[in-house]
Enzyme design. Structure first.
Site, mmCIF file in Angstrom:
data_model
loop_
_atom_site.group_PDB
_atom_site.id
_atom_site.type_symbol
_atom_site.label_atom_id
_atom_site.label_comp_id
_atom_site.label_asym_id
_atom_site.label_seq_id
_atom_site.Cartn_x
_atom_site.Cartn_y
_atom_site.Cartn_z
ATOM 1 N N PHE A 127 0.375 -1.455 -0.374
ATOM 2 C CA PHE A 127 -0.009 -0.088 -0.257
ATOM 3 C C PHE A 127 0.687 1.107 0.317
ATOM 4 C CE2 PHE A 127 -3.639 -2.487 2.646
ATOM 5 C CZ PHE A 127 -3.753 -3.245 1.048
ATOM 6 N N ILE A 128 1.891 1.459 -0.937
ATOM 7 C CA ILE A 128 3.143 2.348 -0.561
ATOM 8 C C ILE A 128 2.555 3.036 -2.024
ATOM 9 C CG2 ILE A 128 5.031 3.612 -0.545
ATOM 10 C CD1 ILE A 128 4.439 1.571 1.670
ATOM 11 N N GLY A 167 -30.385 11.617 -8.341
ATOM 12 C CA GLY A 167 -29.792 10.541 -9.079
ATOM 13 C C GLY A 167 -27.870 10.921 -10.242
ATOM 14 N N GLU A 207 -2.221 7.043 6.295
ATOM 15 C CA GLU A 207 -1.655 8.049 7.401
ATOM 16 C C GLU A 207 -2.362 8.266 8.409
ATOM 17 O OE1 GLU A 207 -0.867 11.601 6.168
ATOM 18 O OE2 GLU A 207 -0.698 11.550 3.489
ATOM 19 N N GLY A 208 -3.249 6.680 8.611
ATOM 20 C CA GLY A 208 -2.633 6.075 10.444
ATOM 21 C C GLY A 208 -4.941 6.234 9.926
#
Length: 384
Positions: A156-157, A341, A364-365
């Site tokens: 997830f970088i 819609g 980021e946490g």
């Protein structure tokens, strides 16, 4: 608190507003469909100095204060969030470690090219078994001669497939854990043993690419340690704390844009013979959206001011990250509701904002971790 803003910064803010509203927005749908940011937009961002927002002037950057940076990040937050994240991750967690912890040699080696946008930065902490629980990190670094040898992987970088320079946290002494056993390194994409793995397919943030990175006996020069050996975890927390303020500023900008889009749509959309803006239900939603936006801006500016004053923000930084990202969730949800819609259709930007905004409460946490940090600090402050 002094929020005085110079005319120079206000002019930069106006120029950036024009750029994102007239140029970047024009390619928002193309970025979404192609998952790629047009090179001419990145070139314009480089010319404007946006990649050097967080880098001191002596290394080629703009040398902005945290508050000044937040003012510009608000403008970036108004447009395609993939574009915003590409630059935001670089100017935030991707370069902060080098600026704050790097030796003079390291700074002069990397920062000028990063400030110019010639080299893109990324931050690598998260692993498959070490997300919110960073103490479970498996990536190791062992000193052999004049090289640190890294083994393991990160996932997830943000910016990984496109980045040239990575701030990487690895375990150097497992017996000490996070209190003296983690070290930060600068790793280049061309170092032997470094590779990019799976590029993730995400719900949103098209144009901003996220991937796994792999270290297989990756040789990192001894001098590429950031700060002190063993102090990498503390450094990572410092990097993330400032990154969270910057993220909050980008979210404030997104809220601003969503309020603007919703007000304009409500004035144009006619039902029952009148613009829906005349209905109390719509007015109340607009009022709540505007209040959330201004409360978010006030909190973000206060925390940015604290950073500039060198004041501790142990709970205020997490507060900004938690409150503003959740305010954005409320604002974007109402924006979709006001658009009805059409808000669910990909041709309208609020649909994209809705998907893109969701990650802000996670990366980021996570906001759950922010709550733990805030509560822990309160318990210390009012300990019986």
């Amino acid at each position: 608190m002094d929020f005085t803003i110079t005319e120079e910064i206000m002019e930069m803010k106006r120029t950036l507003r024009e750029f994102v509203d007239k140029e970047v927005d024009a390619y928002g749908q193309q970025i979404e469909e192609e998952d790629k940011i047009p090179e001419h937009l990145l070139a314009k961002a480089r010319d404007m100095g946006l990649f050097g927002m967080s880098i001191p002037e002596e290394y080629g950057g703009l040398g902005l204060s945290m508050l000044e940076r937040c003012l510009l990040l608000e403008e970036l937050g108004r447009t395609n969030m993939g574009f915003t994240t590409y630059i935001g991750a670089h100017t935030g967690i991707g370069s902060t470690g080098i600026v704050e912890m790097g030796s003079e040699e390291i700074k002069r080696k990397y920062l000028p090219s990063m400030a110019a946008g010639e080299k893109l930065g990324a931050f690598a902490l998260t692993e498959p078994e070490a997300g919110s629980d960073a103490s479970n990190m498996k990536t190791t670094a062992v000193l052999k001669g004049d090289k640190w040898i890294l083994n393991g992987s990160k996932h997830f970088i943000t910016n990984a497939p496109d980045a040239d320079v990575f701030t990487v946290i690895a375990v150097t002494d497992r017996s000490k854990g996070t209190r003296g056993g983690y070290t930060a390194f600068v790793v280049e994409k061309d170092f032997p043993g470094f590779s990019v793995g799976t590029v993730e397919k995400k719900m949103g943030l098209r144009g901003s690419h996220t991937a796994e990175i792999i270290f297989e006996d990756c040789a990192v020069p001894r001098e590429n340690v950031l700060g002190e050996v063993g102090r990498g975890y503390a450094g990572a927390l410092k990097i993330l704390s400032k990154g969270r303020v910057a993220l909050a500023a980008r979210c404030v900008g997104a809220c601003d844009k969503l309020v603007e889009l919703s007000v304009k749509y409500a004035q144009q959309r006619v039902q029952f013979g009148q613009p829906i803006a005349s209905f109390q239900a719509i007015q109340w939603m607009l009022a709540e959206m505007a209040a959330d936006t201004e409360a978010s801006r006030a909190l973000t500016w206060r925390v940015a001011w604290m950073v500039d004053q060198g004041l501790p923000m142990y709970k205020e930084g997490p507060m900004a990250k938690m409150f503003v990202t959740e305010a954005l969730a409320r604002v974007v949800d109402k924006a979709v509701q006001i658009h009805g819609g059409m808000g669910y259709m990909k041709e309208f930007p609020v649909e994209r904002f809705y998907r893109d905004a969701r990650i802000t409460r996670i990366y980021e946490g996570t906001n759950e971790i922010q709550r733990l940090i805030i509560a822990g600090q309160l318990l210390k402050e009012f300990e019986l």
